[in-house]
Design an enzyme around this catalytic site. Structure first.
Site, PDB file in Angstrom:
ATOM      1  N   LEU A 126      19.633  33.565  14.260  1.00  0.00           N
ATOM      2  CA  LEU A 126      20.326  33.606  12.987  1.00  0.00           C
ATOM      3  C   LEU A 126      20.302  32.341  12.263  1.00  0.00           C
ATOM      4  O   LEU A 126      20.164  32.504  10.776  1.00  0.00           O
ATOM      5  CB  LEU A 126      21.876  34.180  13.377  1.00  0.00           C
ATOM      6  CG  LEU A 126      21.947  35.380  13.911  1.00  0.00           C
ATOM      7  CD1 LEU A 126      23.271  35.786  14.203  1.00  0.00           C
ATOM      8  CD2 LEU A 126      21.494  36.814  13.128  1.00  0.00           C
ATOM      9  N   ARG A 128      26.306  18.111  21.700  1.00  0.00           N
ATOM     10  CA  ARG A 128      27.220  17.655  22.639  1.00  0.00           C
ATOM     11  C   ARG A 128      27.646  16.208  22.585  1.00  0.00           C
ATOM     12  O   ARG A 128      28.432  15.720  23.205  1.00  0.00           O
ATOM     13  CB  ARG A 128      27.037  18.296  24.237  1.00  0.00           C
ATOM     14  CG  ARG A 128      26.952  19.803  24.306  1.00  0.00           C
ATOM     15  CD  ARG A 128      26.611  20.109  25.597  1.00  0.00           C
ATOM     16  NE  ARG A 128      25.077  20.124  25.562  1.00  0.00           N
ATOM     17  CZ  ARG A 128      24.478  20.551  26.709  1.00  0.00           C
ATOM     18  NH1 ARG A 128      25.253  21.232  27.807  1.00  0.00           N
ATOM     19  NH2 ARG A 128      22.989  20.380  26.996  1.00  0.00           N
ATOM     20  N   TYR A 151      35.920  37.791  18.210  1.00  0.00           N
ATOM     21  CA  TYR A 151      36.693  37.626  19.297  1.00  0.00           C
ATOM     22  C   TYR A 151      37.326  36.350  19.453  1.00  0.00           C
ATOM     23  O   TYR A 151      37.896  36.060  20.353  1.00  0.00           O
ATOM     24  CB  TYR A 151      36.024  38.151  20.501  1.00  0.00           C
ATOM     25  CG  TYR A 151      34.829  37.372  21.046  1.00  0.00           C
ATOM     26  CD1 TYR A 151      34.808  36.105  21.588  1.00  0.00           C
ATOM     27  CD2 TYR A 151      33.493  38.209  21.168  1.00  0.00           C
ATOM     28  CE1 TYR A 151      33.474  35.441  21.887  1.00  0.00           C
ATOM     29  CE2 TYR A 151      32.417  37.502  21.495  1.00  0.00           C
ATOM     30  CZ  TYR A 151      32.527  35.848  21.818  1.00  0.00           C
ATOM     31  OH  TYR A 151      31.271  35.464  22.224  1.00  0.00           O
ATOM     32  N   PRO A 194      27.693  42.504  15.680  1.00  0.00           N
ATOM     33  CA  PRO A 194      26.431  42.447  16.118  1.00  0.00           C
ATOM     34  C   PRO A 194      25.274  42.353  15.210  1.00  0.00           C
ATOM     35  O   PRO A 194      25.135  43.293  14.262  1.00  0.00           O
ATOM     36  CB  PRO A 194      26.271  44.001  16.916  1.00  0.00           C
ATOM     37  CG  PRO A 194      27.531  44.825  16.211  1.00  0.00           C
ATOM     38  CD  PRO A 194      28.547  43.749  15.576  1.00  0.00           C
TER      39      PRO A 194
HETATM   40  N1  COA Z   1      26.524  32.983  34.784  1.00  0.00           N
HETATM   41  C1  COA Z   1      27.279  31.957  35.388  1.00  0.00           C
HETATM   42  N2  COA Z   1      26.929  30.620  35.125  1.00  0.00           N
HETATM   43  C2  COA Z   1      26.044  30.257  34.480  1.00  0.00           C
HETATM   44  C3  COA Z   1      25.000  31.079  33.893  1.00  0.00           C
HETATM   45  C4  COA Z   1      25.363  32.700  33.918  1.00  0.00           C
HETATM   46  N3  COA Z   1      24.699  33.599  33.524  1.00  0.00           N
HETATM   47  N4  COA Z   1      24.018  30.489  33.113  1.00  0.00           N
HETATM   48  C5  COA Z   1      24.272  29.417  33.461  1.00  0.00           C
HETATM   49  N5  COA Z   1      25.233  28.990  34.152  1.00  0.00           N
HETATM   50  C6  COA Z   1      25.839  27.805  34.696  1.00  0.00           C
HETATM   51  C7  COA Z   1      24.817  26.996  35.431  1.00  0.00           C
HETATM   52  O1  COA Z   1      24.739  27.408  36.921  1.00  0.00           O
HETATM   53  C8  COA Z   1      25.624  25.557  35.354  1.00  0.00           C
HETATM   54  O2  COA Z   1      26.634  25.392  36.168  1.00  0.00           O
HETATM   55  P1  COA Z   1      26.297  24.587  37.722  1.00  0.00           P
HETATM   56  O3  COA Z   1      26.057  23.265  37.190  1.00  0.00           O
HETATM   57  O4  COA Z   1      27.654  24.627  38.354  1.00  0.00           O
HETATM   58  O5  COA Z   1      25.632  25.518  38.551  1.00  0.00           O
HETATM   59  C9  COA Z   1      25.878  25.542  34.109  1.00  0.00           C
HETATM   60  O6  COA Z   1      26.286  27.132  33.522  1.00  0.00           O
HETATM   61  C10 COA Z   1      25.203  24.887  32.952  1.00  0.00           C
HETATM   62  O7  COA Z   1      23.666  25.739  32.828  1.00  0.00           O
HETATM   63  P2  COA Z   1      22.610  24.903  32.359  1.00  0.00           P
HETATM   64  O8  COA Z   1      21.415  26.043  32.502  1.00  0.00           O
HETATM   65  O9  COA Z   1      22.190  23.602  33.161  1.00  0.00           O
HETATM   66  O10 COA Z   1      22.938  24.533  30.916  1.00  0.00           O
HETATM   67  P3  COA Z   1      22.041  24.214  29.702  1.00  0.00           P
HETATM   68  O11 COA Z   1      22.730  23.298  29.022  1.00  0.00           O
HETATM   69  O12 COA Z   1      20.652  24.077  29.989  1.00  0.00           O
HETATM   70  O13 COA Z   1      22.162  25.839  28.908  1.00  0.00           O
HETATM   71  C11 COA Z   1      23.309  27.768  28.345  1.00  0.00           C
HETATM   72  C12 COA Z   1      23.292  26.149  28.173  1.00  0.00           C
HETATM   73  C13 COA Z   1      23.455  28.165  29.891  1.00  0.00           C
HETATM   74  C14 COA Z   1      24.318  28.214  27.387  1.00  0.00           C
HETATM   75  C15 COA Z   1      22.032  28.510  27.984  1.00  0.00           C
HETATM   76  O14 COA Z   1      22.126  29.670  27.880  1.00  0.00           O
HETATM   77  C16 COA Z   1      21.508  28.054  26.416  1.00  0.00           C
HETATM   78  O15 COA Z   1      21.015  26.913  26.168  1.00  0.00           O
HETATM   79  N6  COA Z   1      21.823  28.668  25.502  1.00  0.00           N
HETATM   80  C17 COA Z   1      21.394  28.321  24.259  1.00  0.00           C
HETATM   81  C18 COA Z   1      21.284  29.526  23.459  1.00  0.00           C
HETATM   82  C19 COA Z   1      22.454  30.453  23.260  1.00  0.00           C
HETATM   83  O16 COA Z   1      23.060  30.928  24.345  1.00  0.00           O
HETATM   84  N7  COA Z   1      22.736  31.123  22.231  1.00  0.00           N
HETATM   85  C20 COA Z   1      23.499  32.300  22.304  1.00  0.00           C
HETATM   86  C21 COA Z   1      24.358  32.774  21.070  1.00  0.00           C
HETATM   87  S1  COA Z   1      25.250  33.984  21.355  1.00  0.00           S
END
Ligand code: COA
Length: 293
Positions: free
Chosen positions: A27, A75, A156, A199
Site C-alpha cells: 500500500l 525503530r 481494530y 481489507p
Molecule cells: N509467530 C510467532 N513469533 C514470530 C512470528 C510468528 N509468525 N514471526 C516472527 N516471530 C518472532 C520471532 O521468533 C522473533 O522472536 P524470538 O527472537 O523470541 O524468536 C521475533 O518475532 C522477531 O522476529 P524477526 O524475524 O527477528 O523480526 P524482524 O524484525 O526481522 O521481522 C516481522 C519483523 C516479524 C514483523 C516481519 O514479519 C516483517 O519484517 N514484516 C514487515 C512487513 C509486514 O509485516 N507487513 C505487514 C503489514 S500488515
C-alpha cells in the site's frame, strides 16, 4: 461503477515533499505512485535499500516524477534523524510524513516471545513515534507554516482484535498519538490525521496474515457489507486528499475505509443478514400475531 478512478486533479500535490515509511511495496508503494502522479516529490524508506531502489526507479519511469529511496529502520531514532536530514538535503524541505511502515503476524498471544511482541510494538508504535517526533521537532524549530502527519492505523485500533494483539496494541497507541497531537501541534500548523483501512490485499501482508490456504478459507470479501475488498487506488485517493491542502480543515480525524466491515461485526442484530428475503413475511406475521394477543 469504476472505483479505480483517480480522484484529484493532476497538480494537486505539485508543491509537496512527502516521506512515506514502508514505501517500497504494498500500500505504501501504491500511495507513493499516486502522490508522484499528482506532482509530489516523494522519499520512500524501509530497511531494504535494494527493494526501495527498484521501486523508486520503477515509479520514476512510470510517472515521470522524483522518488528518493532511503534506507531507514524506523525503530532507531538516529536512523530516522538521518533519513530526515537526507530528505532535506535532497529536496530542501518536507511537508508530509506518512507513517505507513508496519509489521504484523497472526499468533495466539500466549505463543509469543517477549521479543516477538516487542518487535511489532517497536516497528508500529515506536517507529511512528520516532518519525513523528523527529519531523515534528524539525517543523517547529524551522517555523514551517504548514505540515501534515498521516498515520495508517486499522479498525481494530479501537475494537481490538484477537490473534494480532501486538499490532492492535501498537495501532491503538498510534491512534491516541494522532488525536493528541492534532490538538497540541495545531498551533504550529501541523495537522494529524489517520486512515483505518479494512481489507486491501497486498502480497506481503496477505501471505503473512492469511498464509497457506487460509486466504481461500476466510474470504475477506464475505466479511464486508459491500461484498468486496478495497482497491489500492481507493486508498491512494483518500491518502492524497488527506495530505493535500484540500483537507486543510481536517485535523484529528480517523477515516475508516473498509466497506462497512468493522460495523458488520459490531451491530447486535447484523447476523439477521443470513435470513432469506422470503422468510421475512413469515417472521413479520409471527411478530404481529404476538402483539395482537
Ligand atoms: N509467530 C510467532 N513469533 C514470530 C512470528 C510468528 N509468525 N514471526 C516472527 N516471530 C518472532 C520471532 O521468533 C522473533 O522472536 P524470538 O527472537 O523470541 O524468536 C521475533 O518475532 C522477531 O522476529 P524477526 O524475524 O527477528 O523480526 P524482524 O524484525 O526481522 O521481522 C516481522 C519483523 C516479524 C514483523 C516481519 O514479519 C516483517 O519484517 N514484516 C514487515 C512487513 C509486514 O509485516 N507487513 C505487514 C503489514 S500488515
Amino acid at each position: 461503477m469504476d472505483f479505480t478512478k483517480k480522484m484529484l486533479r493532476d497538480d494537486a500535490l505539485s508543491d509537496k515533499v512527502i516521506v512515506v515509511t514502508g514505501g517500497g511495496s504494498g500500500l505504501g508503494k501504491a500511495m507513493t505512485r499516486y502522490f508522484m502522479e499528482l506532482g509530489a516529490k516523494v522519499a520512500i524508506t524501509s530497511r531494504d535499500l535494494e527493494k526501495l531502489q527498484k521501486t523508486a526507479a520503477e515509479l520514476e519511469e512510470e510517472t515521470g516524477g522524483v522518488c528518493l529511496p532511503l534506507q531507514c529502520d524506523v525503530r532507531f531514532y538516529d536512523q530516522v534523524e538521518s533519513m530526515l536530514a537526507e530528505t532535506l538535503k535532497k529536496f530542501g524541505k518536507v511537508d508530509v510524513l506518512l507513517n505507513n511502515a508496519a509489521g504484523n503476524f497472526i499468533a495466539p498471544t500466549e505463543r509469543l516471545s517477549a521479543n516477538a511482541f516487542d518487535t511489532i510494538i517497536d516497528i508500529v508504535l515506536k517507529g511512528s513515534k520516532n518519525c513523528t517526533l523527529a519531523f515534528g521537532k524539525h517543523w517547529i524549530d524551522s517555523k514551517q507554516e504548514s505540515s501534515t502527519i498521516l498515520n495508517i492505523v486499522t479498525t481494530y485500533a479501537w475494537t481490538g482484535s484477537a490473534y494480532v494483539v501486538p499490532s492492535a496494541t501498537a495501532k491503538a497507541g498510534v491512534l491516541a498519538m494522532t488525536r493528541s497531537l492534532a490538538v497540541e501541534w495545531a498551533k504550529y500548523g501541523i495537522r494529524s490525521n489517520a486512515i483505518a483501512p479494512g481489507p486491501f490485499p497486498t502480497k506481503g501482508a496477505w501471505d503473512r496474515l492469511l498464509p497457506g490456504d487460509l486466504a481461500e478459507k476466510f474470504d475477506m470479501a464475505k466479511k464486508v457489507p459491500l461484498k468486496r475488498v478495497g482497491d489500492h487506488q481507493e486508498l491512494a485517493n483518500l491518502a492524497a486528499y488527506l495530505v493535500s491542502d484540500f483537507s486543510a480543515y481536517i485535523n484529528g480525524e480517523v477515516v475508516t475505509i473498509d466497506g462497512g466491515e468493522w460495523l458488520k461485526g459490531a451491530g447486535q442484530f447484523n447476523l439477521l443478514e443470513a435470513i432469506p428475503e422470503e422468510m421475512w413475511d413469515q417472521l413479520e406475521a409471527m411478530i404481529k400475531a404476538k402483539k395482537n394477543k
